[in-house]
Design an enzyme around this catalytic site. Structure first.
Site, PDB file in Angstrom:
ATOM      1  N   TYR A  82      -6.947  75.151-102.710  1.00  0.00           N
ATOM      2  CA  TYR A  82      -6.411  73.856-102.296  1.00  0.00           C
ATOM      3  C   TYR A  82      -7.401  73.232-101.321  1.00  0.00           C
ATOM      4  CZ  TYR A  82      -2.552  76.579-104.111  1.00  0.00           C
ATOM      5  OH  TYR A  82      -1.774  77.392-104.900  1.00  0.00           O
TER       6      TYR A  82
ATOM      7  N   GLU B 125      -0.536  80.194-112.679  1.00  0.00           N
ATOM      8  CA  GLU B 125       0.488  81.218-112.434  1.00  0.00           C
ATOM      9  C   GLU B 125       1.111  81.699-113.739  1.00  0.00           C
ATOM     10  OE1 GLU B 125       3.952  79.848-110.200  1.00  0.00           O
ATOM     11  OE2 GLU B 125       4.408  81.918-109.653  1.00  0.00           O
TER      12      GLU B 125
HETATM   13  N1  GLY Z   1       7.515  78.504-107.693  1.00  0.00           N
HETATM   14  C1  GLY Z   1       7.476  79.241-106.507  1.00  0.00           C
HETATM   15  C2  GLY Z   1       6.362  80.174-106.497  1.00  0.00           C
HETATM   16  O1  GLY Z   1       5.437  80.039-107.263  1.00  0.00           O
HETATM   17  O2  GLY Z   1       6.357  81.134-105.774  1.00  0.00           O
HETATM   18 MN    MN Z   2       5.554  82.093-107.992  1.00  0.00          MN
HETATM   19 MN    MN Z   3       5.573  79.014-109.084  1.00  0.00          MN
END
Ligand code: GLY
Ligand code: MN
Ligand code: MN
Length: 435
Positions: free
Chosen positions: A384, A403
């Site tokens: 970031y 993610e």
């Molecule tokens: N969406 C929450 C996290 O990625 O931890």
């Molecule tokens: Mn998460």
């Molecule tokens: Mn997340």
């Protein structure tokens, strides 16, 4: 969840409690949103894990060895008038027939019945501090049992936190739990693809959020947590959920959104260029984050420490930050000084299950615990880079996180969210292609 699995969970917990124990779990409370409108009701995950029962105003009691039945559910009575307004209730008959309770009573009778169930039990398994109103009831019921001492009744002398044992069970996902999570991840991946396809410069973040929701809801799912849809600078705000700015040509869009399926969460982040083409600087940073994520996933193996994926990601990110000229020194010195935290301020993952930040200890005694088959964790490194005088302009407001949801298996790992594209070519060909 099917009844036999729910029963197995209760039996497992009762076996660990032993005959002198009694476990008491209240359902989640309802919360008013404004005046007579309530927030969407979501059952407490521990309660749901053991009962599959989704109604509020319920209390589950497990009394191992009780001859008349070990699993007792207190719940609302049927009420034709209330059901006309607010929907059907299982009632006591439904609690027994459809949810497998051995015995069920109206919730309004709990004051009369629960103290009797506590009599002559030695240990109460209950999680104190989550629901103050219920804590107070617990004390009242206990005092009622104590006041019967003259009649030869023994009151429980030991209170044990229910969380610890229960959360250890929840950490290891069964076959049916994995399939619920896989389905949640599949629908979420489709939602991310839809968002990429829909995206055009000039749209608003909330329009993209609507595309995500569309995919969740048309599959009968809800959001597991508020969706993060952040363009440009907003992508550098970790919990940005306002989702109401215009998406600008040349900016990146970070989307962190996951569906919840039958009480099980997914948690996926993808980052892509609003106009469908990464700028050279965006590409450089993206490649570092992707390499970090792949390195972390490679470490998500049974027998490794919980922290190993984080350390693997961190090394790649720090190397990358140095190569980009954003940090100075050696990888080792930056790791030691913690200067990387300016650009990477969170950890690389968390347990995932009924709760998005799921239960389960990360350390055993003082050491990181070992990963084992059946655990599910996210792997989510990011960088970031907010605008600042000491940062070259081409890197300004680049916020990137990637993610995935990863199941540890006996043979290796299984990325439940693999249908969400993350390689640059696929993303560039998908963004703006239309839904
Ligand atoms: N969406 C929450 C996290 O990625 O931890
Ligand atoms: Mn998460
Ligand atoms: Mn997340």
């Amino acid at each position: 969840m099917n009844l036999s699995e729910l029963k197995k969970r209760r039996r497992q917990l009762m076996a660990s409690m032993g005959e002198g124990g009694i476990a008491i779990l209240p359902a989640a409370q309802e919360h008013i949103r404004n005046r007579d409108v309530y927030h969407d009701y979501r059952q407490d995950s521990d309660f749901l894990y053991l009962t599959g029962f989704e109604e509020p105003e319920s209390v589950a009691v497990l009394v191992p060895g009780r001859p008349q039945g070990e699993y007792i559910l207190f719940c609302r009575e049927r009420n034709p008038e209330k059901e006309t307004w607010d929907g059907l209730r299982a009632g006591q008959e439904g609690a027994v027939e459809r949810y497998g309770a051995d015995d069920a009573f109206p919730i309004t009778d709990i004051d009369d019945i629960l103290p009797g169930l506590m009599e002559n039990r030695e240990r109460v398994y209950y999680t104190m501090g989550r629901n103050p109103a219920f804590d107070k009831h617990m004390m009242d019921w206990l005092n009622r049992v104590r006041s019967s001492a003259r009649k030869g009744v023994r009151a429980p002398g030991e209170f044990i936190d229910l969380d610890h044992q229960l959360h250890e069970y929840r950490l290891f996902k069964s076959r049916s739990e994995v399939s619920a999570m896989r389905r949640a991840a599949k629908v979420s991946a489709a939602a991310h693809k839809r968002a990429m396809a829909a995206c055009q410069p000039g749209m608003n973040e909330f329009e993209i959020e609507a595309e995500l929701l569309y995919e969740f809801r048309r599959n009968g799912m809800t959001t597991a947590y508020p969706s993060i849809v952040g363009g440009g600078r907003n992508g550098c705000i970790l919990h940005y959920i306002d989702n109401r700015d215009a998406l600008r040509d040349g900016d990146l869009l970070l989307i962190d959104a996951g569906a919840e399926n039958q009480g099980y969460a997914s948690d996926i982040t993808r980052t892509f260029p609003v106009n469908g083409e990464f700028s050279p600087a965006q590409r450089e940073v993206y490649e570092i984050v992707l390499e970090a994520q792949l390195a972390a996933i490679e470490k998500t193996l049974a027998g490794n420490h919980w922290d190993d994926p984080h350390q693997a990601a961190l090394r790649v990110l720090v190397r990358g930050l140095i190569d980009l000229g954003l940090l100075k020194g050696s990888v080792q010195s930056v790791l030691e000084s913690g200067e990387y935290r300016r650009f990477y301020m969170h950890r690389t993952g968390h347990w995932l299950g009924m709760d998005v930040h799921d239960v389960g200890d990360y350390k055993v005694d003082e050491d990181w615990r070992l990963l084992e088959a059946g655990m599910v964790t996210t792997v989510e490194p990011g960088l970031y880079i907010t605008a600042a005088d000491d940062i070259p302009e081409r890197f300004h407001n680049i916020g990137i996180r990637i993610e995935d949801d990863v199941l540890v298996t006996k043979e290796g790992y299984d990325v439940l969210s693999k249908d969400a594209p993350k390689d640059i070519d696929t993303i560039e060909s998908l963004v703006g292609s239309g839904v």
